[in-house]
Design a protein around this motif. Structure first.
Motif, short mmCIF file in Angstrom:
data_model
loop_
_atom_site.label_atom_id
_atom_site.label_comp_id
_atom_site.label_asym_id
_atom_site.label_seq_id
_atom_site.Cartn_x
_atom_site.Cartn_y
_atom_site.Cartn_z
N ALA A 64 0.84 -1.20 0.00
CA ALA A 64 0.00 0.00 0.00
C ALA A 64 0.87 1.25 0.00
O ALA A 64 0.58 2.22 -0.71
CB ALA A 64 -0.92 -0.01 1.22
N LEU A 65 1.95 1.23 0.79
CA LEU A 65 2.85 2.39 0.85
C LEU A 65 3.54 2.61 -0.49
O LEU A 65 3.72 3.75 -0.93
CB LEU A 65 3.88 2.18 1.96
N LEU A 66 3.89 1.52 -1.16
CA LEU A 66 4.52 1.63 -2.48
C LEU A 66 3.54 2.23 -3.48
O LEU A 66 3.91 3.10 -4.29
CB LEU A 66 4.97 0.25 -2.96
N ALA A 67 2.29 1.80 -3.44
CA ALA A 67 1.27 2.35 -4.34
C ALA A 67 1.09 3.84 -4.08
O ALA A 67 0.96 4.64 -5.02
CB ALA A 67 -0.06 1.61 -4.15
N ASP A 68 1.08 4.22 -2.80
CA ASP A 68 0.96 5.65 -2.47
C ASP A 68 2.18 6.43 -2.93
O ASP A 68 2.06 7.59 -3.36
CB ASP A 68 0.77 5.81 -0.96
N ALA A 69 3.36 5.82 -2.83
CA ALA A 69 4.58 6.50 -3.26
C ALA A 69 4.54 6.78 -4.75
O ALA A 69 4.98 7.85 -5.21
CB ALA A 69 5.80 5.64 -2.91
N VAL A 70 4.01 5.83 -5.52
CA VAL A 70 3.89 6.03 -6.97
C VAL A 70 2.93 7.17 -7.27
O VAL A 70 3.21 8.05 -8.08
CB VAL A 70 3.42 4.73 -7.65
N ALA A 71 1.77 7.16 -6.58
CA ALA A 71 0.78 8.22 -6.80
C ALA A 71 1.33 9.58 -6.39
O ALA A 71 1.16 10.59 -7.10
CB ALA A 71 -0.49 7.91 -6.00
N LEU A 72 2.03 9.61 -5.24
CA LEU A 72 2.57 10.88 -4.75
C LEU A 72 3.70 11.38 -5.65
O LEU A 72 3.85 12.60 -5.84
CB LEU A 72 3.08 10.70 -3.32
N SER A 73 4.47 10.47 -6.23
CA SER A 73 5.54 10.85 -7.15
C SER A 73 4.96 11.54 -8.39
O SER A 73 5.53 12.51 -8.90
CB SER A 73 6.36 9.62 -7.57
N ALA A 74 3.83 11.02 -8.87
CA ALA A 74 3.18 11.64 -10.03
C ALA A 74 2.71 13.06 -9.68
O ALA A 74 2.89 14.00 -10.47
CB ALA A 74 2.01 10.79 -10.48
N LEU A 75 2.14 13.22 -8.49
CA LEU A 75 1.70 14.54 -8.05
C LEU A 75 2.89 15.46 -7.84
O LEU A 75 2.83 16.66 -8.16
CB LEU A 75 0.90 14.42 -6.75
N ALA A 76 3.99 14.92 -7.31
CA ALA A 76 5.19 15.72 -7.09
C ALA A 76 5.77 16.22 -8.41
O ALA A 76 6.30 17.34 -8.49
CB ALA A 76 6.23 14.90 -6.33
N PHE A 77 5.66 15.39 -9.44
CA PHE A 77 6.15 15.80 -10.77
C PHE A 77 5.36 17.00 -11.26
O PHE A 77 5.92 17.95 -11.83
CB PHE A 77 6.03 14.64 -11.75
N VAL A 78 4.05 16.97 -11.04
CA VAL A 78 3.20 18.09 -11.46
C VAL A 78 3.60 19.36 -10.69
O VAL A 78 3.69 20.45 -11.26
CB VAL A 78 1.71 17.77 -11.22
N VAL A 79 3.86 19.21 -9.39
CA VAL A 79 4.28 20.35 -8.58
C VAL A 79 5.60 20.91 -9.08
O VAL A 79 5.77 22.12 -9.24
CB VAL A 79 4.40 19.94 -7.09
N LEU A 113 -5.55 -1.99 -1.21
CA LEU A 113 -5.22 -3.23 -0.49
C LEU A 113 -6.24 -3.55 0.60
O LEU A 113 -6.05 -4.47 1.38
CB LEU A 113 -3.83 -3.10 0.14
N ALA A 114 -7.35 -2.81 0.64
CA ALA A 114 -8.41 -3.03 1.63
C ALA A 114 -7.89 -2.90 3.06
O ALA A 114 -8.19 -3.71 3.93
CB ALA A 114 -9.07 -4.39 1.43
N LEU A 115 -7.11 -1.85 3.30
CA LEU A 115 -6.59 -1.58 4.64
C LEU A 115 -7.25 -0.32 5.20
O LEU A 115 -7.74 0.53 4.44
CB LEU A 115 -5.08 -1.36 4.60
N ARG A 116 -7.28 -0.21 6.50
CA ARG A 116 -7.82 0.99 7.13
C ARG A 116 -7.03 1.29 8.41
O ARG A 116 -6.77 0.41 9.21
CB ARG A 116 -9.30 0.82 7.47
N VAL A 117 -6.66 2.55 8.56
CA VAL A 117 -5.96 3.00 9.77
C VAL A 117 -7.00 3.52 10.76
O VAL A 117 -7.89 4.27 10.38
CB VAL A 117 -4.96 4.13 9.45
N ALA A 118 -6.88 3.10 12.00
CA ALA A 118 -7.84 3.52 13.02
C ALA A 118 -7.12 3.66 14.35
O ALA A 118 -5.94 3.33 14.48
CB ALA A 118 -8.96 2.48 13.15
N THR A 119 -7.83 4.18 15.33
CA THR A 119 -7.30 4.20 16.67
C THR A 119 -7.30 2.76 17.19
O THR A 119 -7.86 1.87 16.56
CB THR A 119 -8.15 5.08 17.60
#
Length: 213
Positions: free
Chosen positions: A39-54, A117-123
C-alpha cells in the motif's frame, strides 16, 4: 465483501462515535507487513506523479531546479542545480505529502494505496483518527524522507547522510512492525493507531466513514 474475522464477542459499556450503544463487533484483523508495504509503495507512486506536477509548475514560475549545460568544460559542471528552487520544490512536495496522507487518514482512515489493499488506519479501539493523530503518524512515517529531501536540497553535501538516517529509521519501523503481534510499528505506537486488514474489521470507523462519502 468477504472478510476474515475472529468470533464476534459483545463488548460491554462501549459506544460508537455518536454516543449510541455499540453493537457486538468482530475482533480486528490486523494488516500484515507485506500488505502495508504494498500500500505504501502504491501511495509512493501516486505521490511521485503529483510531485512531478508540482515540480513542473514550480519550474514554469521560478525556473527549473536542475539544468543541463552542454557547453560545460567538465563533466561535474554539466548539471547545474538551483538550490533555492530545489528547496521550494522540497517544501511543496512535503506539504503535498502531509495533505495526501494525513488528510486521507483523517477523513476516511485510508489512503488510495490502502484502499487498493483493503486496509484501514484507526485508533486502537477502532475509532477514526483525530487530526493530531493523523499528523503525528505522517510525521513519524513519511516526514523523514521529506526532511531528507529538504536537507539535500538546502545542503547538497548532506543528501547522502540524510537519506541514510531516513533509511535507518525505516528499518527500525519495519523491524518493530514485524515483531509486534498487531503489526504496530513505532509510528503506530507513537500515534496510537493500528491498521486493519479490511474495512469491516473496524465497524465504528467504517460506519462513520460511510456517512462522509
Amino acid at each position: 465483501m468477504p472478510i476474515a474475522t475472529t468470533d464476534r464477542t459483545p463488548t460491554a459499556d462501549t459506544t460508537t462515535l455518536d454516543g449510541s450503544p455499540a453493537r457486538p463487533r468482530a475482533a480486528p484483523c490486523y494488516a500484515g507487513v507485506p500488505d502495508r508495504l504494498a500500500a505504501l509503495l502504491a501511495d509512493a507512486v501516486a505521490l511521485s506523479a503529483l510531485a512531478f506536477v508540482v515540480a513542473l509548475a514550480v519550474s514554469i514560475v521560478l525556473g527549473p531546479a536542475v539544468d543541463l549545460d552542454p557547453s560545460a568544460e567538465s563533466t561535474r559542471d554539466v548539471v547545474e542545480v538551483d538550490g533555492a528552487v530545489a528547496v521550494v520544490d522540497a517544501l511543496l512536495v512535503g506539504a503535498l505529502g502531509l495533505a495526501y496522507f494525513a488528510g486521507s487518514w483523517r477523513r476516511s482512515g485510508r489512503t488510495p494505496g490502502q484502499r487498493l489493499l483493503a486496509l484501514r488506519v484507526a485508533t486502537q479501539d477502532g475509532g477514526r483518527l483525530s487530526t493530531r493523530q493523523a499528523v503525528i503518524r505522517w510525521a513519524s512515517l513519511v516526514a523523514p524522507f521529506s526532511l531528507a529531501a529538504l536537507a539535500g536540497a538546502a545542503v547538497p553535501g548532506l543528501a547522502a547522510v540524510a537519506l541514510l538516517l531516513a533509511g535507518v529509521w525505516y528499518v527500525a519501523l519495519l523491524i518493530s512492525a514485524s515483531l509486534d503481534r498487531a503489526g504496530r510499528g513505532l509510528h503506530d505506537r507513537i500515534a496510537g493507531t493500528a491498521v486493519g486488514k479490511v474495512a469491516a474489521a473496524w465497524p465504528a470507523l467504517h460506519e462513520d466513514a460511510e456517512g462522509v462519502r
